[in-house]
Write an enzyme that holds these catalytic residues in place. Structure first.
Site, PDB file in Angstrom:
ATOM      1  N   ASP B  71       0.164 -12.571   2.084  1.00  0.00           N
ATOM      2  CA  ASP B  71      -0.699 -11.395   2.150  1.00  0.00           C
ATOM      3  C   ASP B  71       0.134 -10.292   2.781  1.00  0.00           C
ATOM      4  O   ASP B  71       0.888 -10.552   3.727  1.00  0.00           O
ATOM      5  CB  ASP B  71      -1.947 -11.660   2.999  1.00  0.00           C
ATOM      6  CG  ASP B  71      -2.959 -10.518   2.875  1.00  0.00           C
ATOM      7  OD1 ASP B  71      -3.160 -10.007   1.759  1.00  0.00           O
ATOM      8  OD2 ASP B  71      -3.555 -10.141   3.899  1.00  0.00           O
ATOM      9  N   TYR B 159       2.222   1.330  -2.484  1.00  0.00           N
ATOM     10  CA  TYR B 159       2.592   2.509  -1.707  1.00  0.00           C
ATOM     11  C   TYR B 159       4.093   2.783  -1.712  1.00  0.00           C
ATOM     12  O   TYR B 159       4.554   3.688  -1.013  1.00  0.00           O
ATOM     13  CB  TYR B 159       2.101   2.348  -0.260  1.00  0.00           C
ATOM     14  CG  TYR B 159       0.604   2.109  -0.145  1.00  0.00           C
ATOM     15  CD1 TYR B 159      -0.291   3.172  -0.181  1.00  0.00           C
ATOM     16  CD2 TYR B 159       0.085   0.822  -0.028  1.00  0.00           C
ATOM     17  CE1 TYR B 159      -1.656   2.965  -0.081  1.00  0.00           C
ATOM     18  CE2 TYR B 159      -1.281   0.596   0.072  1.00  0.00           C
ATOM     19  CZ  TYR B 159      -2.138   1.668   0.045  1.00  0.00           C
ATOM     20  OH  TYR B 159      -3.493   1.464   0.134  1.00  0.00           O
ATOM     21  N   LYS B 180      15.693  -3.666  -2.973  1.00  0.00           N
ATOM     22  CA  LYS B 180      14.403  -3.731  -2.290  1.00  0.00           C
ATOM     23  C   LYS B 180      14.169  -5.128  -1.697  1.00  0.00           C
ATOM     24  O   LYS B 180      13.773  -5.256  -0.532  1.00  0.00           O
ATOM     25  CB  LYS B 180      13.276  -3.353  -3.253  1.00  0.00           C
ATOM     26  CG  LYS B 180      11.913  -3.299  -2.566  1.00  0.00           C
ATOM     27  CD  LYS B 180      10.772  -3.054  -3.537  1.00  0.00           C
ATOM     28  CE  LYS B 180       9.450  -3.440  -2.894  1.00  0.00           C
ATOM     29  NZ  LYS B 180       8.338  -3.473  -3.865  1.00  0.00           N
TER      30      LYS B 180
END
Lengths: 202, 202
Positions: B71, B159, B180
């Site tokens: 999560d 985001y 990333k």
């Protein structure tokens, strides 16, 4: 404008009446409508207190009169105390009560009841200008409660229809204005400020 | 399904590939698409860790296989760490990335740059069922940075276009997937979990 006028930095007639009632109408009160050229003060503070002081300072500097300003909002446990200082623009546009309320309802839709605790908080600041300096006070009022999932009541404004104060079976949108004033965050903050106002002006 | 299969409690192909890459493809991996009747697990926890564990426990109980679940979300200073666990449903509907991004941009439009600090956080949980009990681990990964006001880049999701990691001039949406992964919250959490997975399964 008489020199003993107190300015309340708001264009909200309801707030003006509420403060006048709490002060017992002993002091002349003017809202921002009496100062069309008064600056718009962006609420850039991280706290209610900071925003109330920002606003009161700016308007006191502009009017050279004693000024009261308030900032308030709803702090929800499940949202780490937000919407907080962003309460009035939670959905992105300032003052869209319906969008703010519906966004908050959607955000907490999966949140268990146990984390729906919430409180309304109001900071009220008084700035009294005097020869280039100023005396400043800021007080806060709170009312604890919890969110309900389905809005109830048509009084009040903002998040009132989903806020159930502790010890009551009515949302703050179901209460009469007097009953709400008696327990509300703004009522409490304004009542705490009242003796400071009368003490500093009379 | 071989008995040494690890389940990743997601329907996201990108996450499956990322975990496989990090584990070096040494372990058989299955996503939730392999278990059409697996329960939907509501993310009702107050923390990323709680939600990752909720999900991993439910899927491990259903599949009786070792299960990883994660999560994650974005924690913004000016919002007291929110959107946090509500990141994927910030604008009210689950998974509407564009609405979530635009809402957050609007909410911080008056917030000074100094309070635009933010971090992506990922909690990854491993649950290994064994004879009615289970062994459990949960680790977290973070990447610190700050929000920018105008989105940049078309990679990543959520985001990423408004998140500038500390020490970089590119948003996480402007980075290559490998770049990333190297610094991301999920990359860090999965890499922290990898030795626990191989240690507990091999």
């Amino acid at each position: 404008m008489p020199a003993d006028t107190l300015v309340l930095a708001t264009r909200n007639e309801g707030k003006l009446r509420e403060l006048a009632r709490i002060l017992g109408y002993r002091i002349g009160l003017a809202g921002l409508d009496a100062f069309p050229a008064a600056p718009d003060v962006p609420e850039t503070g991280a706290t209610f207190e900071a925003n109330a002081l920002l606003k009161a300072r700016a308007i006191a500097a502009f009017t050279n009169l004693p000024t009261v300003a308030d900032d308030s909002g709803l702090c929800v446990d499940a949202l780490n105390g937000m919407p907080g200082v962003l309460s009035a623009r939670w959905a992105g546009q300032h003052g869209d009560d319906k969008a703010n309320l519906n966004l908050l309802r959607a955000q907490v839709s999966d949140v268990p009841d146990a984390r729906l605790g919430a409180r309304f908080v109001c900071a009220a600041a008084l700035v009294v200008p005097a020869d280039g300096t100023a005396r400043e006070w800021v007080v806060t009022g709170e009312v604890e409660g919890r969110l309900i999932r389905v809005p109830r009541g048509s009084g009040g404004f903002g998040y009132d229809p989903i806020f159930l104060p502790n010890g009551f079976n009515q949302t703050t949108a179901e209460m009469t204005p007097d009953a709400k004033d008696a327990i509300s965050h703004r009522g409490r903050a304004f009542r705490a400020l009242a003796p400071l106002i009368t003490g500093s002006l009379t």
